[in-house]
Design a protein around this motif. Sequence first.
Motif: not given
Length: 257
Positions: A157-182
């Motif tokens: 399960a932890a590995f699948l989370r890392s796979v998902a996190r990689g996809h998320v990080n890619g989207i965040v960088r590509a579209f310059q998404l901003q983190r929710k405060p707090g």
Amino acid sequence: MVKIFLDPGHGGTDPGAVGNGLQEKSLVLTIASLVRDMLLDEYLDVEVRMSRSTDVFVALSERSRLANQWGADYFMSIHINAGGGTGFESFIHSSRAARTVQLQNTVHDAIMEQLSVADRGKKSADFAVLRASSMPAILTENLFIDRVSDANLLKDAAFLRSVARGHVNGIVRAFQLQRKPGSGGGSVYRVQSGAFSSEQNATQLKTRLEQAGYQPFIRLEGGLYKVQVGAFSNQTNAEAFAVELRSKGFEAQVFLS
Ligand SMILES: [Zn+2]
């Protein structure tokens, strides 16, 4: 508002690739659901739709049609590979529009940063969902279900989370998404047992941990092979796990990421 369309492959009567007791359709639904939850929990101004959020069959043409009709900014199709290889690869359509290539570079690299697996490369192909989607589109092939070592990672399960996190990080960088405060929503406390410049040393530690009954995996990050044994959303649980590891003679440190 950035619109991300997630397409977990297969579903329903179509299991996709099968092997080692795993089915592609359920693994990719797990990964896509994690990507959706991380994006919505942790980032501002992003909308997510999925071609399916349950175990149902959706035709290939319908997947692209839904994304086109919605006006998605990015189409991300998530699959598991089969056929005797190992590692990760990504595909864009053979027409290779410049923006699509740029997004593939960003997303592919972000996923590889999270996974210590073979990089099979940034590829192109005439896949139906890539061809018929009118926005930039990528298809990821996340390890090989018919390779025992890959399948063992996919069972973690932890590995699948890392796979998902990689996809998320890619989207965040590509579209310059901003983190929710707090938003601590995505904080993960990783329990790490060692970090090595030599892959061989990392593998030796991983083997010792496996012999002790743990399910470690190796992440290549910043040029170091990091042996991670667990990931927790709760710091107290992570610290308790680190204490247990130390009591069995392993090093253990908790990192927030
Ligand atoms: Zn597939």
